[in-house]
Design a protein around this motif. Structure first.
Motif, mmCIF file in Angstrom:
data_model
loop_
_atom_site.group_PDB
_atom_site.id
_atom_site.type_symbol
_atom_site.label_atom_id
_atom_site.label_comp_id
_atom_site.label_asym_id
_atom_site.label_seq_id
_atom_site.Cartn_x
_atom_site.Cartn_y
_atom_site.Cartn_z
ATOM 1 N N GLY A 87 0.889 -1.084 -0.236
ATOM 2 C CA GLY A 87 0.296 -0.480 -0.289
ATOM 3 C C GLY A 87 0.775 1.346 -0.121
ATOM 4 O O GLY A 87 2.151 1.268 0.165
ATOM 5 N N THR A 88 0.320 2.376 -0.158
ATOM 6 C CA THR A 88 0.797 2.748 0.042
ATOM 7 C C THR A 88 -0.054 4.845 0.317
ATOM 8 O O THR A 88 -1.318 3.942 0.685
ATOM 9 C CB THR A 88 1.200 3.573 -1.515
ATOM 10 N N SER A 89 0.602 6.016 0.647
ATOM 11 C CA SER A 89 -0.064 6.475 1.568
ATOM 12 C C SER A 89 -0.453 7.735 1.108
ATOM 13 O O SER A 89 0.455 8.720 0.701
ATOM 14 C CB SER A 89 0.147 7.026 3.163
ATOM 15 N N TYR A 90 -1.694 8.750 0.514
ATOM 16 C CA TYR A 90 -1.509 10.598 0.637
ATOM 17 C C TYR A 90 -1.698 10.863 1.353
ATOM 18 O O TYR A 90 -2.835 12.698 1.408
ATOM 19 C CB TYR A 90 -2.519 10.093 -0.455
ATOM 20 N N ALA A 91 -2.115 11.111 2.511
ATOM 21 C CA ALA A 91 -1.890 11.305 3.912
ATOM 22 C C ALA A 91 -0.833 12.742 3.479
ATOM 23 O O ALA A 91 -0.339 12.418 3.114
ATOM 24 C CB ALA A 91 -1.565 11.176 5.586
ATOM 25 N N ALA A 92 -1.694 13.864 4.360
ATOM 26 C CA ALA A 92 -1.225 15.263 3.757
ATOM 27 C C ALA A 92 0.254 15.267 5.539
ATOM 28 O O ALA A 92 1.811 16.090 4.924
ATOM 29 C CB ALA A 92 -1.365 16.457 4.278
ATOM 30 N N ASP A 93 0.432 14.771 6.161
ATOM 31 C CA ASP A 93 0.862 14.826 7.141
ATOM 32 C C ASP A 93 0.921 12.943 7.310
ATOM 33 O O ASP A 93 0.057 12.869 8.323
ATOM 34 C CB ASP A 93 1.050 15.471 8.653
ATOM 35 N N GLN A 118 -10.887 23.495 7.810
ATOM 36 C CA GLN A 118 -10.014 22.390 7.190
ATOM 37 C C GLN A 118 -8.864 21.845 7.644
ATOM 38 O O GLN A 118 -7.814 22.083 8.578
ATOM 39 C CB GLN A 118 -9.478 22.516 6.125
ATOM 40 N N GLU A 119 -9.394 20.264 7.750
ATOM 41 C CA GLU A 119 -7.751 19.357 8.905
ATOM 42 C C GLU A 119 -7.597 18.189 7.637
ATOM 43 O O GLU A 119 -8.088 17.426 7.059
ATOM 44 C CB GLU A 119 -8.307 18.873 9.848
ATOM 45 N N LEU A 120 -6.623 18.691 6.465
ATOM 46 C CA LEU A 120 -5.826 18.067 5.976
ATOM 47 C C LEU A 120 -6.233 16.366 6.143
ATOM 48 O O LEU A 120 -5.448 15.838 6.839
ATOM 49 C CB LEU A 120 -4.192 17.929 5.390
ATOM 50 N N ILE A 121 -6.634 15.528 5.932
ATOM 51 C CA ILE A 121 -6.716 14.289 5.038
ATOM 52 C C ILE A 121 -5.568 13.966 4.067
ATOM 53 O O ILE A 121 -4.108 13.638 4.532
ATOM 54 C CB ILE A 121 -7.931 13.232 5.756
ATOM 55 N N VAL A 122 -6.149 13.194 2.909
ATOM 56 C CA VAL A 122 -5.457 13.368 1.597
ATOM 57 C C VAL A 122 -4.812 14.876 1.613
ATOM 58 O O VAL A 122 -5.400 15.778 1.133
ATOM 59 C CB VAL A 122 -6.228 13.097 0.836
ATOM 60 N N ALA A 138 2.799 11.783 9.928
ATOM 61 C CA ALA A 138 2.502 11.131 11.408
ATOM 62 C C ALA A 138 1.375 11.447 11.997
ATOM 63 O O ALA A 138 1.188 11.811 13.046
ATOM 64 C CB ALA A 138 3.644 11.860 11.434
ATOM 65 N N ALA A 139 0.837 12.495 11.589
ATOM 66 C CA ALA A 139 -0.733 13.012 12.333
ATOM 67 C C ALA A 139 -1.741 11.726 12.629
ATOM 68 O O ALA A 139 -2.368 11.735 13.888
ATOM 69 C CB ALA A 139 -1.741 14.381 11.273
ATOM 70 N N LEU A 140 -1.863 11.116 11.706
ATOM 71 C CA LEU A 140 -2.943 10.048 12.108
ATOM 72 C C LEU A 140 -2.013 9.381 13.395
ATOM 73 O O LEU A 140 -2.588 8.594 13.663
ATOM 74 C CB LEU A 140 -2.812 8.765 11.129
ATOM 75 N N SER A 141 -0.630 8.918 13.559
ATOM 76 C CA SER A 141 -0.209 8.551 15.019
ATOM 77 C C SER A 141 -1.332 9.186 16.576
ATOM 78 O O SER A 141 -0.833 8.818 17.647
ATOM 79 C CB SER A 141 1.127 8.669 15.175
ATOM 80 N N ASP A 142 -1.945 10.462 16.405
ATOM 81 C CA ASP A 142 -2.230 10.629 17.066
ATOM 82 C C ASP A 142 -3.983 10.682 17.741
ATOM 83 O O ASP A 142 -4.971 10.962 18.556
ATOM 84 C CB ASP A 142 -2.014 12.688 16.997
ATOM 85 N N ALA A 143 -3.456 9.710 16.723
ATOM 86 C CA ALA A 143 -5.754 9.563 16.150
ATOM 87 C C ALA A 143 -6.084 7.989 15.830
ATOM 88 O O ALA A 143 -6.437 7.211 15.249
ATOM 89 C CB ALA A 143 -6.204 10.242 14.730
ATOM 90 N N VAL A 144 -4.770 7.301 16.691
ATOM 91 C CA VAL A 144 -4.965 5.523 16.092
ATOM 92 C C VAL A 144 -6.050 5.404 16.839
ATOM 93 O O VAL A 144 -6.820 5.827 18.145
ATOM 94 C CB VAL A 144 -3.782 5.346 16.776
ATOM 95 N N ARG A 145 -6.858 4.647 16.050
ATOM 96 C CA ARG A 145 -8.104 4.210 16.940
ATOM 97 C C ARG A 145 -8.065 2.505 16.670
ATOM 98 O O ARG A 145 -8.722 1.948 16.111
ATOM 99 C CB ARG A 145 -9.010 4.325 16.051
ATOM 100 N N PRO A 146 -7.591 1.903 17.497
ATOM 101 C CA PRO A 146 -7.772 -0.058 17.936
ATOM 102 C C PRO A 146 -9.469 0.156 17.673
ATOM 103 O O PRO A 146 -10.273 0.915 18.393
ATOM 104 C CB PRO A 146 -7.758 0.177 19.644
ATOM 105 N N TRP A 147 -9.519 -1.376 16.819
ATOM 106 C CA TRP A 147 -11.024 -1.545 16.689
ATOM 107 C C TRP A 147 -10.869 -3.161 16.269
ATOM 108 O O TRP A 147 -10.405 -3.375 15.361
ATOM 109 C CB TRP A 147 -11.664 -0.220 15.604
#
Length: 378
Positions: A164-170, A339-343, A172-181
């Motif tokens: 896979g690959t990521s289109y995330a703007a940042d 806006q908080e960028l995702i892609v 590292a940002a998702l490290s603060d939004a980890v969602r165990p599920w």
């Protein structure tokens, strides 16, 4: 099928797609906090479950979907998509195999089962929409099933899986939004008893208000809300968990590769931080407007988060200035949205191949062509 958990004291039914399960059980704020603390359980029996059996099941699924699943080990989880020939998202499913059966958790079970059944040909596979007999229980846990536990799908988000690959703007940002599920699959007849056992053990029962708020904060797209007839995986940053870029051919692969290698997705998913002073939330599908009042996107998911306040996911034109403040109409009047960028706004993935150079002296790429970063598909 209406969940028996709606008979619990304090249960308030959800709306629309989530109407058959509880929106909350009386205290949505406490339910969100329990989810974040990893001590909550959620009724997810509104999700569909499709089973595939037979010795060819994994290699056959591998040939049809975006993910590499032919070598999936028993108990291992994956996420996959079925695309249209033009590369648009048609079905999304979580997959876990128990050694004899491939379990697909999806929001389009009847249509997915019908599609798979049409594609069996002479292969040794059997497809069944098992939703009537099986149900999913959501847990704020990231570990796979232990010995003796039911079949369990673990959500890979927000990791970037192999291929896979990521289109995330940042990134590292998702490290603060980890969602165990994870989703534990149980016989539908035992759903209420399974959840009551967890509540008796000290877990908090959470409704979809809580699960959706936590999902949105984690930038996690959901097929039932964030996908439309034009959605490409790239627009939702879904190549990180549901697409393998280096596997064999599958329907829609040409578009996936073309957009990733030489094009850019025409839209992008973003999170909107809404002004909560008016206490109004936008409707799903509400227009997102720029400063001139022009429509630049639409709201796809919305919830009230216990810390962030009102939040939404929206699909916007890629050209929208990431720093611009947008507005969304509500019953209480227009609401401003930051806006908080995702892609990312440039439309390039983290490992996009470098632009090819001229193949002979004096050869120049035409302005706006695909290999020069033009928008694909047209």
């Amino acid at each position: 099928m209406t969940s028996p958990l709606l008979d619990r004291h304090g249960a308030v039914a959800g709306l629309g797609t989530d109407a058959s399960v509880a929106w909350h059980y009386g205290d949505p704020t406490a339910e969100q906090r329990a989810l974040e603390a990893g001590r909550a359980v959620a009724d997810q029996s509104h999700l569909g479950i499709v089973t595939v059996t037979g010795p060819d099941r994994l290699t056959w699924l591998d040939s049809l979907c975006t993910q590499q699943v032919a070598g999936l080990a028993p108990g291992e989880s994956a996420e996959l998509m079925i695309l249209s020939p033009q590369g648009r998202i048609e079905h999304v499913a979580g997959l876990v195999d128990d050694g004899t059966t491939a379990w697909l958790v999806t929001e389009t079970a009847p249509a997915l089962a019908a599609f798979l059944d049409r594609m069996r040909f002479m292969l040794r596979v059997e497809v069944d929409d098992a939703t009537a007999g099986w149900a999913a229980i959501g847990e704020a846990v990231s570990r796979p099933a232990s010995d003796g536990e039911p079949v369990t799908w673990v959500d890979p988000w927000p990791g970037v899986t192999a291929g896979g690959t990521s289109y995330a703007a940042d990134p590292a940002a998702l490290s603060d939004a980890v969602r165990p599920w994870r989703l534990v699959l149980v016989p539908r007849a035992t759903l209420a008893a399974e959840i009551e056992a967890r509540v008796d053990a000290g877990w908090t029962l959470a409704g979809t208000w809580a699960t959706e708020a936590i999902r949105i904060a984690a930038h996690r797209p959901r097929a039932a809300f964030d996908v439309d007839d034009h959605s490409l995986p790239h627009e939702l940053d879904w190549l990180r968990t549901a697409v393998h870029l280096h596997k064999g051919c599958y329907r829609g692969q040409e578009t996936v590769a073309k957009v990733h290698n030489v094009g850019r997705p025409p839209r992008r998913l973003t999170m909107l931080l809404l002004d909560g002073s008016g206490h109004s939330l936008p409707e799903l599908g509400a227009d997102v407007l720029n400063a001139e009042g022009a429509t630049v996107g639409r709201v796809t998911s919305v919830a009230r988060h216990h810390e962030l306040g009102p939040v939404a996911l929206a699909i916007l034109k890629r050209s929208v200035d990431p720093s611009s403040v947008l507005t969304v109409p509500t019953d209480g009047g227009p609401v401003s949205a930051a806006q908080e960028l995702i892609v990312n706004a440039d439309g390039f993935s983290a490992d996009r191949p470098p632009k090819p150079g001229p193949t002979m002296k004096g050869l120049l790429m035409g302005k706006g062509c695909a290999a020069d970063g033009g928008d694909l598909p047209g």
